[in-house]
Write a protein that holds these residues in place. Structure first.
Motif, mmCIF file in Angstrom:
data_model
loop_
_atom_site.group_PDB
_atom_site.id
_atom_site.type_symbol
_atom_site.label_atom_id
_atom_site.label_comp_id
_atom_site.label_asym_id
_atom_site.label_seq_id
_atom_site.Cartn_x
_atom_site.Cartn_y
_atom_site.Cartn_z
ATOM 1 N N LEU A 133 0.829 -1.209 0.000
ATOM 2 C CA LEU A 133 0.000 0.000 0.000
ATOM 3 C C LEU A 133 0.861 1.256 0.000
ATOM 4 C CD1 LEU A 133 -2.696 1.478 0.244
ATOM 5 C CD2 LEU A 133 -2.568 1.171 2.725
ATOM 6 N N MET A 134 1.901 1.273 0.852
ATOM 7 C CA MET A 134 2.772 2.444 0.921
ATOM 8 C C MET A 134 3.465 2.698 -0.410
ATOM 9 S SD MET A 134 4.475 2.340 4.742
ATOM 10 C CE MET A 134 5.092 0.656 4.593
ATOM 11 N N VAL A 135 3.917 1.622 -1.055
ATOM 12 C CA VAL A 135 4.619 1.782 -2.330
ATOM 13 C C VAL A 135 3.680 2.287 -3.408
ATOM 14 C CG1 VAL A 135 5.778 0.537 -4.186
ATOM 15 C CG2 VAL A 135 6.399 0.092 -1.813
ATOM 16 N N PHE A 136 2.518 1.650 -3.557
ATOM 17 C CA PHE A 136 1.580 2.062 -4.606
ATOM 18 C C PHE A 136 1.088 3.486 -4.383
ATOM 19 C CE2 PHE A 136 0.737 -2.645 -5.152
ATOM 20 C CZ PHE A 136 1.377 -2.707 -6.375
ATOM 21 N N PHE A 137 0.888 3.857 -3.123
ATOM 22 C CA PHE A 137 0.426 5.213 -2.821
ATOM 23 C C PHE A 137 1.520 6.231 -3.141
ATOM 24 C CE2 PHE A 137 -0.872 8.779 -0.120
ATOM 25 C CZ PHE A 137 -2.219 8.853 -0.437
ATOM 26 N N SER A 138 2.769 5.883 -2.841
ATOM 27 C CA SER A 138 3.878 6.798 -3.116
ATOM 28 C C SER A 138 4.074 6.995 -4.611
ATOM 29 C CB SER A 138 5.175 6.259 -2.492
ATOM 30 O OG SER A 138 5.058 6.154 -1.090
ATOM 31 N N VAL A 139 4.048 5.896 -5.359
ATOM 32 C CA VAL A 139 4.257 5.989 -6.805
ATOM 33 C C VAL A 139 3.136 6.776 -7.469
ATOM 34 C CG1 VAL A 139 4.430 4.620 -8.932
ATOM 35 C CG2 VAL A 139 5.600 3.864 -6.863
ATOM 36 N N LEU A 140 1.962 6.780 -6.850
ATOM 37 C CA LEU A 140 0.825 7.503 -7.404
ATOM 38 C C LEU A 140 1.073 9.008 -7.437
ATOM 39 C CD1 LEU A 140 -2.092 6.977 -8.446
ATOM 40 C CD2 LEU A 140 -2.885 7.422 -6.115
ATOM 41 N N PHE A 141 1.867 9.523 -6.482
ATOM 42 C CA PHE A 141 2.040 10.971 -6.358
ATOM 43 C C PHE A 141 3.482 11.442 -6.503
ATOM 44 C CE2 PHE A 141 -1.785 9.984 -3.806
ATOM 45 C CZ PHE A 141 -2.692 10.808 -4.449
ATOM 46 N N VAL A 142 4.439 10.527 -6.520
ATOM 47 C CA VAL A 142 5.851 10.928 -6.498
ATOM 48 C C VAL A 142 6.544 10.464 -7.772
ATOM 49 C CG1 VAL A 142 8.047 10.704 -5.269
ATOM 50 C CG2 VAL A 142 5.902 10.810 -3.979
ATOM 51 N N ASP A 143 7.397 11.328 -8.324
ATOM 52 C CA ASP A 143 8.230 10.959 -9.462
ATOM 53 C C ASP A 143 9.512 10.328 -8.922
ATOM 54 O OD1 ASP A 143 9.632 10.677 -11.784
ATOM 55 O OD2 ASP A 143 9.838 12.819 -12.202
ATOM 56 N N LEU A 144 9.634 9.028 -9.075
ATOM 57 C CA LEU A 144 10.777 8.313 -8.500
ATOM 58 C C LEU A 144 12.100 8.774 -9.086
ATOM 59 C CD1 LEU A 144 9.464 4.632 -8.256
ATOM 60 C CD2 LEU A 144 9.334 6.457 -6.569
ATOM 61 N N ASN A 145 12.087 9.189 -10.332
ATOM 62 C CA ASN A 145 13.341 9.570 -10.994
ATOM 63 C C ASN A 145 13.965 10.814 -10.386
ATOM 64 O OD1 ASN A 145 13.178 7.450 -12.889
ATOM 65 N ND2 ASN A 145 11.742 8.636 -14.122
ATOM 66 N N THR A 146 13.190 11.617 -9.675
ATOM 67 C CA THR A 146 13.729 12.845 -9.077
ATOM 68 C C THR A 146 14.139 12.660 -7.621
ATOM 69 O OG1 THR A 146 11.506 13.584 -8.444
ATOM 70 C CG2 THR A 146 12.302 14.234 -10.612
ATOM 71 N N LEU A 147 13.956 11.463 -7.080
ATOM 72 C CA LEU A 147 14.328 11.208 -5.695
ATOM 73 C C LEU A 147 15.833 11.005 -5.561
ATOM 74 C CD1 LEU A 147 11.502 8.703 -4.645
ATOM 75 C CD2 LEU A 147 11.690 11.104 -3.998
ATOM 76 N N PRO A 148 16.393 11.228 -4.369
ATOM 77 C CA PRO A 148 17.815 10.915 -4.160
ATOM 78 C C PRO A 148 18.102 9.447 -4.472
ATOM 79 C CG PRO A 148 16.951 12.211 -2.329
ATOM 80 C CD PRO A 148 15.779 11.842 -3.189
ATOM 81 N N GLU A 149 19.330 9.176 -4.876
ATOM 82 C CA GLU A 149 19.675 7.834 -5.349
ATOM 83 C C GLU A 149 19.458 6.775 -4.290
ATOM 84 O OE1 GLU A 149 23.406 5.481 -7.490
ATOM 85 O OE2 GLU A 149 23.574 7.587 -6.923
ATOM 86 N N TRP A 150 19.772 7.078 -3.028
ATOM 87 C CA TRP A 150 19.653 6.051 -1.983
ATOM 88 C C TRP A 150 18.184 5.694 -1.728
ATOM 89 C CZ3 TRP A 150 17.096 6.745 2.646
ATOM 90 C CH2 TRP A 150 16.768 8.063 3.003
#
Length: 404
Positions: free
Chosen positions: A328-345
C-alpha cells in the motif's frame, strides 16, 4: 527418476492448494469484490459529487449593472454545475446566509468602482470550514470572477487609450507574455493527446493492484496456519517433501488465485475505462493483468516466508498485514511521487521492493516505454524467485507442527 518424483509431489501439493482455494467461497467472493472495489470507489466518489445539492449564495448588496451582471453569471455557472444549487440574495449586511457552503458577496459601491478607472472592485468570499464542496465552489467562483475582472480591465484600458487619443491592441497590453505549452515525452518528443490520459489511467490501475493482493495474501497465510490447526502439518512434516517443494507448492497453488484475480482485474479495468470514457487498449489491460498475476505470486512467496517464521495464527495475520501494508505504501507513493527525481539512496531502497517495479512497469507500458516495462517485469520475476528460495532455505518440518 528422482526428478520425476519431485515433480509429482510438487504437482500434488499445488493441486491440493488450488482445490482448497476454489472451495473457499468466502475468499473467492472477497477477491471478486476486491477486484472491482477501487474502480467502484472512484465512480462512487464522482457519482456522489453529482448527487449533492450544496447551496452557494450570491449576496448582492449593491444596485447597478456590473453587480447584476456578475451575480447572474455566478448563478448560471452554479445552477448548471452538478452538485450545486445557487441562490441570489439581496441583502444590506453582506453576510453569508445560513445553510450555504459558500457565499460570494458584492458589497455596496461595487458597481460604482467597477465603472471607474482606478478604483478597486472588492468581492467578499465566504466558505464553511472543512467542507469539501466549499472548496469546489470557490474554484468555480474564481473562474467566473477572473473572466469578469478581465472584462473590466479591457474596458479600463480602452477608456484610457481613448482619453490619450491612441489606438492600441488591448489584449497585448493586458497580456504581453504569451505562453505556448506542449506535452512531450521524457525524451522530448511530442506526445500524442491520448498519452496523458493513458498515463493517468495507468497510475489509477497501478494503485488498484493493492486491492487484489490482500485477499490473496490472506489465502496463502491461512493455508499454512490451517495446516497447523488441523494437524495436517504434522503429516506433511513426516513426508519426504522438501522445503523447495513445499514453498513452490504453496506458491504455485496461489497461481489459481493469481489467474482468477488477473481475469477479474481485466474485467474491472474494462469497466472503469468504459465508465470514464478512457482510451485503454486491450494490450494495456492484458499487461496490467499480467502485473497483477506477478504481484500476487510475489506476495504469496513473501507470505509463505513470513508465515513459516511465526508460530501462531495471530502472528501470521500480522505478518501478512506487514506485506500488504508495504504494498500500500509503495503504490500510494508511486501515485504521487516521481521516483526519478528522488535521491539515489531512496530510489535504490524503493527498487528493492517488488511492488515498485509493478507500478513502474504499468506506467512505463502506458507511456510506450516497452523495454523499461519489460525490464521491471523481469526484476519482479527475479525477486519472486529469490523470495521462494529464501523461504525454502528457512523451511524446517517442525515449523508446520502446531505449537501449544
Amino acid at each position: 527418476m528422482a526428478r520425476l518424483v519431485h515433480s509429482y509431489r510438487l504437482a500434488v501439493l499445488a493441486r491440493k492448494e488450488a482445490l482448497e482455494l476454489l472451495r473457499d467461497r468466502r475468499s473467492l467472493a472477497l477477491m471478486a469484490i476486491s477486484a472491482f472495489l477501487f474502480p467502484l470507489l472512484g465512480l462512487l466518489v464522482t457519482g456522489l459529487k453529482t448527487q449533492q445539492a450544496a447551496l452557494v449564495a450570491i449576496v448582492v448588496c449593491d444596485r447597478g449593472a456590473p453587480a447584476e451582471s456578475l451575480a447572474r453569471s455566478l448563478y448560471d455557472v452554479f445552477a448548471g454545475s452538478p452538485g450545486f444549487r445557487a441562490a441570489i440574495v439581496n441583502s444590506s449586511n453582506c453576510r453569508p446566509p445560513r445553510g450555504a457552503v459558500a457565499a460570494i458577496a458584492l458589497p455596496p459601491g461595487f458597481s460604482a468602482n467597477a465603472t471607474a478607472i482606478d478604483k478597486p472592485v472588492v468581492i467578499m468570499v465566504y466558505q464553511v470550514v472543512g467542507n469539501p464542496a466549499a472548496s469546489d465552489a470557490l474554484s468555480l467562483a474564481y473562474s467566473v470572477v477572473s473572466k469578469f475582472s478581465e472584462r473590466l480591465a479591457l474596458q479600463r484600458v480602452e477608456k484610457l487609450a481613448s482619453l490619450a487619443g491612441r489606438r492600441i491592441d488591448v489584449a497585448h497590453v493586458l497580456h504581453p507574455v504569451e505562453v505556448v505549452s506542449e506535452t512531450v515525452t521524457a525524451t522530448g518528443q511530442r506526445a500524442p493527446p491520448q498519452l496523458e490520459e493513458r498515463a493517468s489511467v495507468a497510475r489509477f490501475l497501478a494503485f488498484s493492484v493493492f486491492f487484489l493482493l490482500n485477499p490473496a495474501a490472506m489465502a496463502v497465510s491461512d493455508s499454512i496456519t490451517r495446516e497447523r490447526a488441523r494437524g495436517t502439518g504434522e503429516v506433511l512434516a513426516v513426508t519426504p517433501i522438501t522445503g523447495v517443494e513445499l514453498v513452490l507448492g504453496k506458491t504455485l497453488g496461489s497461481i489459481t488465485a493469481a489467474l482468477l484475480a488477473g481475469g477479474l482485474d481485466a474485467l474491472a479495468a474494462v469497466a472503469y475505462a468504459e465508465a470514464v470514457s478512457a482510451t485503454v487498449g486491450p494490450d494495456m489491460i492484458l499487461f496490467h493483468a499480467l502485473q497483477v498475476v506477478l504481484a500476487i505470486i510475489v506476495t504469496a512467496s513473501f507470505t509463505v516466508l513470513l508465515t513459516l517464521l511465526v508460530p501462531g495464527q495471530r502472528a501470521a495475520i500480522l505478518a501478512t498485514s506487514l506485506v500488504t501494508s508495504t504494498a500500500l505504501m509503495v503504490f500510494f507513493s508511486v501515485l504521487f511521487v516521481d521516483l526519478n527525481t528522488l535521491p539515489e539512496w531512496i530510489r535504490i531502497l524503493l527498487y528493492t521492493i517488488p511492488y515498485t517495479h509493478t507500478a513502474e512497469a504499468i506506467e512505463d507500458y502506458a507511456l510506450g516505454y516497452t523495454g523499461a516495462a519489460l525490464a521491471h517485469t523481469l526484476v519482479i520475476s527475479v525477486l519472486a524467485a529469490v523470495s521462494v528460495a529464501a523461504a525454502a532455505k528457512l523451511y524446517k518440518p517442525e515449523r508446520l507442527v502446531k505449537r501449544e
